[in-house]
Write an enzyme that holds these catalytic residues in place. Structure first.
Site, short mmCIF file in Angstrom:
data_model
loop_
_atom_site.label_atom_id
_atom_site.label_comp_id
_atom_site.label_asym_id
_atom_site.label_seq_id
_atom_site.Cartn_x
_atom_site.Cartn_y
_atom_site.Cartn_z
CD GLN A 121 -1.56 -1.51 -15.11
OE1 GLN A 121 -0.80 -1.47 -14.13
NE2 GLN A 121 -1.72 -2.82 -15.77
CB CYS A 148 1.86 3.53 -5.00
SG CYS A 148 0.90 2.64 -6.12
CG HIS A 151 1.23 -0.07 -10.00
ND1 HIS A 151 0.43 1.27 -10.45
CD2 HIS A 151 0.92 -0.66 -11.01
CE1 HIS A 151 -0.19 0.79 -11.40
NE2 HIS A 151 -0.03 -0.34 -11.67
CB CYS A 176 0.98 6.27 -9.24
SG CYS A 176 -0.57 6.08 -8.13
CD GLU A 177 -5.43 9.97 -11.50
OE1 GLU A 177 -6.50 9.74 -10.96
OE2 GLU A 177 -5.13 10.59 -12.50
CG HIS A 178 -4.09 7.29 -6.67
ND1 HIS A 178 -4.42 6.13 -7.08
CD2 HIS A 178 -5.17 8.10 -7.25
CE1 HIS A 178 -5.60 6.07 -7.71
NE2 HIS A 178 -5.91 7.36 -7.74
CG HIS A 179 0.54 7.33 -3.49
ND1 HIS A 179 -0.17 6.28 -4.02
CD2 HIS A 179 0.12 7.53 -2.29
CE1 HIS A 179 -0.78 5.84 -3.09
NE2 HIS A 179 -0.92 6.61 -2.01
#
Length: 247
Positions: A179, A209, A207, A138-141
Site C-alpha cells: 500500500q 493478510c 488487508h 499484496c505482493e507478500h502473500h
C-alpha cells in the site's frame, strides 16, 4: 415623410457582392471540412494504434497462459487435491486468467490512458476525487487488499478528465503491491502528468493478510498518504485536503 431604403439595382455591384459572399462561404466550408477531416484522420490513427496495442497484449497473455495454468495445477496437486475431479478440471485455467486480469496493470501506462485528456484551464483551487474503489494484491502473500483512494491536486493552468484519476489508480493497483508504494506511485503519476502546484493521495484499505491469516484482526484498516508540492509544504493546503476527504 419617412425615407425609403435605397435598393441597389446595379447588377454588376450585386453580382460582385454575391460573388464575395459565395466565395467566403465556400472557403469556410472548405476549411471546416479540412479541419474535421484532419481530426478524423488523427482519431483513426489513434484507434489503429490502440487496437494494435490491445492485440499485442492479448497475444502476449495468451502465449503465457499455458505456463501459468500448469503452475496452478502443480500447486493444487501439492496441496493434496485431485486436479482430475469435476470441480477442479478447469480451475487452473480460470485461476491463470484471473491472475492475468488482476495484474494487467503491468501492461498499461499512464500516457496511454490519459489519451489527450489534459486541458488548459484557469482554475487554481483544489480538485478532489474521493472514494475511488481500489482492489489490489499484496505482493507478500498474494491475497487481496482493498479500500478507498482519495486524490487531490492544485492545478497549475491544467486540469485532467476526472475519470482519468480513477484510471491511474487502476493501473497501479492491478499489480502486485504494497500500500505504501501504491500511494506514492499514484501521487507521482498525477504530478508528472499535470505538473500541478501540489498533489495529495490518501489510501484507506483492509488487508486480507491480516484478516484471513496471521493476527486475524477483521476490523483493522491501514491508512497511507503521500503529499507533494504545496500539499506537503503548506500546512493549510494539507489540512484543507484532509478535512474534505477524511470524513
Amino acid at each position: 415623410m419617412p425615407s425609403r431604403p435605397v435598393i441597389n439595382k446595379d447588377p454588376i455591384m450585386n453580382g460582385h457582392c454575391n460573388g464575395k459572399i459565395s466565395n467566403t462561404v465556400e472557403d469556410y466550408n472548405r476549411n471546416e471540412k479540412k479541419c474535421f477531416g484532419d481530426l478524423a484522420v488523427e482519431m483513426k490513427k489513434s484507434a489503429v494504434i490502440c487496437e494494435k496495442e490491445f492485440s499485442r497484449k492479448k497475444t502476449e497473455d495468451e502465449s503465457r497462459l499455458p505456463a501459468i495454468e500448469a503452475a496452478y495445477s502443480i500447486i493444487l496437486r501439492e496441496l493434496g487435491e485431485d486436479t482430475d475431479r469435476q470441480g477442479l478440471l478447469r480451475t487452473p485455467l480460470r485461476a491463470a486468467k484471473a491472475m492475468q486480469f488482476l495484474t494487467k496493470g503491468y501492461h498499461e501506462n499512464v500516457n496511454d490512458i490519459l489519451n489527450d485528456a489534459i486541458f488548459d484551464e484557469d482554475h487554481d483551487e483544489m480538485v478532489i476525487v474521493k472514494d475511488i474503489d481500489m482492489f489490489s494484491l499484496c505482493e507478500h502473500h498474494l491475497v487481496p487488499f482493498f479500500g478507498k483512494v482519495h486524490i487531490g491536486y492544485l492545478p497549475n493552468q491544467k486540469v485532467v478528465g476526472l475519470s482519468k484519476l480513477a484510471r491511474i489508480v487502476e493501473i497501479f493497483s492491478r499489480r502486485l503491491q504494497v500500500q505504501e508504494r501504491l500511494t506514492k506511485q499514484i501521487a507521482t503519476a498525477v504530478s508528472e502528468a499535470l505538473q500541478p502546484k501540489g498533489v495529495a493521495v490518501v489510501i484507506e484499505a483492509a488487508h486480507m493478510c491480516m484478516v484471513m491469516r496471521g493476527v486475524q484482526k477483521i476490523n483493522t484498516r491501514t491508512v497511507t498518504s503521500t503529499m507533494l508540492g504545496l500539499c506537503r509544504e503548506d500546512p493549510k493546503t494539507r489540512e484543507e485536503f484532509l478535512s474534505l476527504t477524511m470524513r
